[in-house]
Design a protein around this motif. Structure first.
Motif, PDB file in Angstrom:
ATOM      1  N   ALA A  59      -3.657  67.554  43.932  1.00 49.60           N
ATOM      2  CA  ALA A  59      -4.775  66.809  44.511  1.00 49.60           C
ATOM      3  C   ALA A  59      -6.007  67.670  44.754  1.00 49.60           C
ATOM      4  CB  ALA A  59      -4.345  66.151  45.822  1.00 49.60           C
ATOM      5  N   CYS A  73      -7.888  68.592  40.555  1.00 48.71           N
ATOM      6  CA  CYS A  73      -8.990  67.620  40.539  1.00 48.71           C
ATOM      7  C   CYS A  73     -10.325  68.355  40.534  1.00 48.71           C
ATOM      8  CB  CYS A  73      -8.918  66.707  41.764  1.00 48.71           C
ATOM      9  SG  CYS A  73      -7.557  65.524  41.717  1.00 48.71           S
ATOM     10  N   THR A 122      -9.731  66.865  33.811  1.00 44.87           N
ATOM     11  CA  THR A 122      -9.442  66.852  35.247  1.00 44.87           C
ATOM     12  C   THR A 122      -9.853  65.558  35.949  1.00 44.87           C
ATOM     13  OG1 THR A 122     -11.516  68.042  35.664  1.00 44.87           O
ATOM     14  CG2 THR A 122      -9.513  69.352  35.470  1.00 44.87           C
ATOM     15  N   LEU A 123     -11.030  65.016  35.621  1.00 43.65           N
ATOM     16  CA  LEU A 123     -11.462  63.790  36.299  1.00 43.65           C
ATOM     17  C   LEU A 123     -10.537  62.613  35.986  1.00 43.65           C
ATOM     18  CD1 LEU A 123     -13.658  62.614  38.181  1.00 43.65           C
ATOM     19  CD2 LEU A 123     -14.901  61.935  36.123  1.00 43.65           C
ATOM     20  N   CYS A 129      -6.929  63.147  37.488  1.00 44.74           N
ATOM     21  CA  CYS A 129      -6.950  62.973  38.937  1.00 44.74           C
ATOM     22  C   CYS A 129      -7.010  61.491  39.292  1.00 44.74           C
ATOM     23  CB  CYS A 129      -8.147  63.722  39.519  1.00 44.74           C
ATOM     24  SG  CYS A 129      -8.189  63.793  41.318  1.00 44.74           S
TER      25      CYS A 129
END
Length: 576
Positions: free
Chosen positions: A375, A379, A502-503, A506
């Motif tokens: 988290a 992220c 990553t975006l 996440c």
């Protein structure tokens, strides 16, 4: 000299007037205080430790016991200190930032850094001190007669795990299920469970292998202790600790008050995690830097500026990537568990640690590490709207029906140059919002998120509100734009990795985006040149890219209408 400077700060805290007017809560103010102290610090004090400052602040607790034991602070008599004079403003600043805390929706002991991030000073200083001491290790099980200076040795695995802290590759903590183990702590292990009923019952998710054998002072005083205690508290109250809560400053030019976006946030706020990770990164750097070590003011100026040793990848903007390169999830989980074991030994009557079995501690360590690596490290860093100075939404926003199935990729076209620092990126966000609201007549900036080349994502309409980015499809997907014109050139690798990896990952983890989501370029749904030929050609190689969608002949658009020629030079209309 660096250790001496931080020692003198203890004297400043003991003598400073709590009512003294203070400087703005900026990292530049902290650096200013350090620079002034470094100019006046006598060479005789260079052997004194930074932990004295940390432990002189009010509200002592378990973290103070860690500081005393791991950082080797000794009992001090205020009369023996000879603090050099500082301005009243700097005296007030040292008092304000000495201890991190969260009370009644406000966060204390934090400052605004030049990259737009908020940083807790306490874990940063703890990491610096641990690094100056050479990154000591305490062997477990702990001998009650051993002194920290007798058991401390150089951490053996740092060079093998992370030969270069200035890593700019994708995060290295890929092990989402750390190999945490629970059996046989040892005959001499601390026993905080005597007289406690049922604490030896095994937990179903805990698997027995090897217990922790050492505690790394750097990880313990920055991340491991607070991660473990916060998640232990959550397990005992049947609640899930909030991780990485953001907040808003009362003003950005001269910040004084930081209000959290969630008034019930835990101590593991975004500012705390930023400061802790910065402490780990810089502490590790100092532990591997030969004498003479750089002054702390110079090191912090570089790290929160253009980059340490002129390396743009070794700065606070990329703390998550660099922090992830320093260790693995399994090692961090062992450190969280080992730090909890150490705290049990140091304070056996601690209300959280008393009557807690090793199986429970191991499970807490596994949960805390998994949440932190997924988290936080997994992220992207997202600046909230208040950080870039967003104007209020005009009208009433429409909520999205989550999870969504599409990610629409844009370039801003105008602004054409990539933004590489917080000031420029924030100004670009305000400019785009003004244009979308005042000229286009929309309620807000059209994009869900905007990605800069400074290592940050900027919140537009966010995860929960319908945007105005892809005409006819705004309710079906998130619109993500990268600042710049990518007709002939490509964005930075960091920006590309954010949008590609990553975006969305996440968002999938958080239940905001479906696991089978599709990536589309803006031009696939609307007749436009967006997101630029170069970026779209690369987009077609991404794993989630879908090529089967055709643009609607009735829809054409110029990106932001300033004025990118749409495909076939069709008339330009709104993004909506």
């Amino acid at each position: 000299m660096a250790q001496g400077v931080l020692w003198i700060l203890l004297g400043l805290l003991l003598w400073s007037d709590p009512g003294t007017a203070s400087l703005p809560l900026l990292m530049d103010s902290v650096i200013q205080a350090l620079a002034e102290l470094e100019q006046k610090a006598p060479a005789a004090k260079v052997r004194h430790t930074a932990s004295a400052w940390l432990m002189s602040a009010p509200n002592s607790g378990p973290h103070n016991r860690l500081y005393h034991f791991l950082l080797g602070a000794q009992s001090l008599d205020a009369a023996e200190l000879d603090p050099c004079p500082l301005s009243p403003e700097l005296l007030g600043l040292t008092k304000e930032v000495a201890r991190h805390d969260v009370r009644e929706g406000k966060e204390y002991g934090v400052v605004l850094a030049p990259d737009g991030s908020t940083v807790a000073v306490e874990p940063l200083l703890a990491g610096l001190e641990a690094g100056l001491q050479g990154r000591r290790v305490i062997n477990l099980p702990l001998d009650s007669t051993a002194a920290p200076w007798e058991t401390g040795v150089t951490f053996p695995d740092v060079a093998a795990i992370a030969p270069d802290v200035r890593a700019t590759s994708s995060p290295g903590l890929r092990d989402a299920s750390p190999d945490v183990t629970t059996a046989d702590i040892g005959a001499n292990s601390p026993d905080a469970t005597k007289g406690c009923p049922d604490v030896q019952a095994s937990l179903p998710d805990a698997k027995a292998k090897s217990p922790p054998t050492m505690v790394d002072s750097l990880l313990a005083v920055t991340l491991a202790g607070n991660l473990g205690l916060t998640f232990l508290r959550g397990s005992q109250t049947q609640s899930h600790p909030d991780l990485g809560t953001e907040g808003c400053w009362d003003q950005l030019s001269a910040p004084r008050t930081f209000t959290l976006l969630d008034p019930k946030a835990s101590l593991l706020t975004m500012a705390f995690l930023n400061g802790a990770l910065d402490g780990v990164i810089l502490g590790d750097y100092l532990s591997r830097t030969p004498e003479p070590q750089p002054s702390l003011s110079h090191l912090l100026s570089q790290y929160y500026g253009a980059g340490v040793a002129r390396d743009p990848g070794f700065r606070s903007n990329f703390r998550r990537q660099n922090g992830a390169a320093l260790t693995s999830a399994s090692i961090l989980a062992q450190q969280v568990w080992g730090t909890l074991v150490l705290l049990q030994r140091l304070e056996p009557v601690h209300p959280q640690l008393q009557c807690t079995s090793q199986e429970q501690l191991a499970q807490v360590a596994a949960n805390a590490t998994k949440e932190f690596t997924e988290a936080f490290l997994g992220c992207p860093a997202i600046h909230p709207r208040c950080r870039w100075g967003a104007a209020p939404y005009r009208g009433r926003p429409k909520p999205l029906q989550l999870p969504l199935g599409f990610l629409y990729v844009h370039h801003t076209y105008v602004p054409a140059p990539p933004c590489t620092d917080f000031g420029r990126c924030a100004a670009n966000m305000r400019s785009m919002q003004r244009y979308h609201q005042d000229t286009q007549g929309w309620g807000d900036i059209g994009y869900s998120f905007v990605v800069g080349s400074d290592g940050y994502v900027y919140e537009g309409r966010g995860w929960h509100w319908v945007g105005a980015h892809t005409l006819g499809h705004n309710s079906r997907g998130f619109g993500v734009a990268i600042v710049g014109n990518y007709t002939a050139a490509l964005p930075t690798e960091a920006a590309l990795r954010t949008v590609r990896d990553t975006l969305p990952s996440c968002a999938v983890r958080a239940g905001l985006l479906r696991p089978d989501y599709a990536v589309l370029g803006h031009r696939q749904l609307v007749r436009t040149g967006c997101p630029g030929d170069a970026l779209f050609d690369l987009l077609r190689t991404w794993p989630h890219f879908t090529a089967t969608v055709k643009p609607s002949p009735a829809r054409s658009v110029s990106q932001r209408s300033r004025r990118e020629p749409p495909l076939r030079t069709l008339p330009a209309i709104d993004l909506q």
